[in-house]
Design a protein around this motif. Structure first.
Motif, PDB file in Angstrom:
ATOM      1  N   SER A   9       8.492   0.502  15.736  1.00 15.51           N
ATOM      2  CA  SER A   9       8.554   1.427  14.541  1.00 15.51           C
ATOM      3  C   SER A   9       6.977   0.902  14.040  1.00 15.51           C
ATOM      4  CB  SER A   9       9.409   0.657  13.468  1.00 15.51           C
ATOM      5  OG  SER A   9       9.097   1.308  12.236  1.00 15.51           O
TER       6      SER A   9
ATOM      7  N   ASP B 148      11.072  -2.513   4.418  1.00 18.20           N
ATOM      8  CA  ASP B 148      11.637  -1.255   4.707  1.00 18.20           C
ATOM      9  C   ASP B 148      11.818  -0.309   3.478  1.00 18.20           C
ATOM     10  OD1 ASP B 148      13.249   1.013   5.326  1.00 18.20           O
ATOM     11  OD2 ASP B 148      14.525  -0.396   6.759  1.00 18.20           O
TER      12      ASP B 148
ATOM     13  N   ASN C 107       8.772   5.559  16.520  1.00 21.59           N
ATOM     14  CA  ASN C 107       8.423   6.737  15.515  1.00 21.59           C
ATOM     15  C   ASN C 107       7.019   7.167  15.269  1.00 21.59           C
ATOM     16  OD1 ASN C 107       7.646   4.328  14.283  1.00 21.59           O
ATOM     17  ND2 ASN C 107       8.529   4.884  12.227  1.00 21.59           N
TER      18      ASN C 107
ATOM     19  N   ASP D   2      12.545   2.163   9.169  1.00 20.09           N
ATOM     20  CA  ASP D   2      12.358   3.495   9.666  1.00 20.09           C
ATOM     21  C   ASP D   2      13.682   3.883  10.344  1.00 20.09           C
ATOM     22  OD1 ASP D   2      10.627   5.892   8.672  1.00 20.09           O
ATOM     23  OD2 ASP D   2      11.142   6.180  10.857  1.00 20.09           O
TER      24      ASP D   2
ATOM     25  N   ARG E 132      17.173   7.155   9.048  1.00 21.63           N
ATOM     26  CA  ARG E 132      16.706   6.366   7.962  1.00 21.63           C
ATOM     27  C   ARG E 132      17.394   6.704   6.735  1.00 21.63           C
ATOM     28  NH1 ARG E 132      10.380   8.329   7.888  1.00 21.63           N
ATOM     29  NH2 ARG E 132      10.644   9.968   6.530  1.00 21.63           N
TER      30      ARG E 132
ATOM     31  N   HIS F 277       8.450  10.144  11.765  1.00 25.53           N
ATOM     32  CA  HIS F 277       8.421   9.364  10.420  1.00 25.53           C
ATOM     33  C   HIS F 277       8.126  10.178   9.340  1.00 25.53           C
ATOM     34  CE1 HIS F 277       4.212   9.150  11.858  1.00 25.53           C
ATOM     35  NE2 HIS F 277       4.079   9.480  10.835  1.00 25.53           N
TER      36      HIS F 277
END
Length: 382
Positions: free
Chosen positions: A27, A274, A93, A35, A179, A113
């Motif tokens: 990620s 996150d 991503n 994600d 996500r 993303h």
């Protein structure tokens, strides 16, 4: 020479038989546990115990993964070369390094993303980033997209743009974003826990400021500048009694902001692992051209667009795919005074009664039902 050697080793090891139950995740250039790759990992960990699930991690991010107790291998180490090229599945991503080829039997799942507002890939007319030119940038994008076996899309709008802008002709999983599964059924218990971990008083409301980067404002390649365009002291006088402000800079912005003068009111959450958890605790979002508003809208909470450089960004830097001035699910403002006025007008409102917000949700978030990760995994394991 090092990259050529890496490529040679990668090709040789990638020609060996695949480790059929091995899935390797990355990620944001192997620097985050976040994600859609995180959401897919957590879904597979729960529902597919027979698979080996490992993260590929930049050495600087190793302490983060140690803290989460997540299995990982450090990028470009001997063990990484023995595992990554032989993994049956890759989940990522962003783009991989250009020297890294995809072995023929590997299944590469690209989650991307964000739902695109600003132009992407070959749709960008002129590149203003350091260290590249327009032709090279577009070529590298196309070469990367040719490696993908599956591309995850959050909606039909994104599918049309992704396939054209990336010149991608492979399989698309139009599933919603994994996500966002956690946003479709927000948990008060989880939100309280996140606020407690950040040191935010439980009675305080939370405002999240999450702007994007500007292609032409940089220190050097990969390190971009950013300056606040509203006064934090005035924000504190106006809202500080009831609210706290979370400042979330884009991962490409190299600035280190000092908010010590506003301790207890302004929190720097740029390195928070996150952003989904920040959405969950936020009662209102301030953004500009970042795709974060597509995700935040899933929560049915107010959004203010602080686009102080709208004309330049729209007409010179990127350009937009949608008529943002007419379709934005919240007010667009360009001055500090208008920003604060918009916050005051929206902070206690129910956006679900706004026809424009409802139309936006129907167009971009109709697939966000909490089961996107399941749909993605079932698709690439078929």
């Amino acid at each position: 020479m090092v990259l050529k050697l890496f490529r040679l080793i990668f090709v040789l090891l990638g020609s060996l038989p695949k480790k059929k139950n091995l899935v390797i995740f990355e990620s944001f250039h192997a620097k985050q546990y976040s994600d859609s790759p995180r959401a897919i990992y957590e879904y597979m960990k729960k529902h597919y115990p027979d698979f080996r699930l490992i993260w590929s991690v930049d050495k600087q991010a190793a302490p983060l993964f140690d803290g989460f107790g997540v299995p990982y291998i450090r990028r470009f180490t001997l063990r990484w070369f023995l595992e990554f090229p032989r993994a049956k599945y890759w989940v990522n991503n962003v783009r991989l390094p250009s020297w890294m080829p995809k072995p023929a039997d590997t299944v590469y799942v690209q989650t991307w993303h964000g739902t695109p507002l600003k132009k992407l890939g070959t749709d960008i007319e002129e590149i203003h980033m350091p260290g590249t030119d327009t032709a090279s940038y577009k070529l590298n994008f196309v070469l990367e997209a040719n490696k993908w076996d599956y591309l995850v899309s959050p909606n039909a709008y994104s599918t049309e743009i992704f396939t054209r802008a990336f010149e991608y002709g492979g399989k698309v999983i139009e599933s919603g974003y994994p996500r966002n599964d956690v946003l479709s059924t927000p948990s008060e218990t989880l939100s309280s826990s996140i606020k407690r971990d950040l040191g935010i008083p439980v009675e305080k409301k939370v405002m999240l400021y999450a702007p994007t980067w500007r292609d032409d404002d940089y220190f050097e390649k990969g390190k971009y500048r950013f300056e606040f365009q509203f006064d934090l002291e005035r924000w504190k006088r106006e809202f500080g009694e009831e609210w706290v402000l979370l400042s979330r800079m884009h991962y490409l912005v190299a600035e280190n902001f000092d908010f010590s003068a506003h301790a207890g009111t302004v929190y720097d959450v740029s390195t928070y692992p996150d952003i989904r958890e920040l959405y969950l605790i936020s009662d209102l979002l301030i953004t500009d051209y970042s795709s974060v508003f597509f995700d935040f809208a899933v929560l049915n909470r107010p959004i203010v667009f602080f686009m102080y450089d709208l004309e330049n960004y729209r007409d010179q830097l990127r350009g937009f795919y949608i008529d943002i001035e007419n379709e934005a699910p919240g007010p667009i403002v360009q001055t500090e005074a208008d920003l604060f006025a918009a916050i005051n007008a929206l902070k206690d409102s129910d956006v679900r009664s706004n026809p424009k917000f409802k139309a936006f949700r129907n167009r971009f978030s109709s697939l966000e039902d909490g089961h996107a990760a399941q749909r993605v995994v079932e698709a690439f394991l078929e």
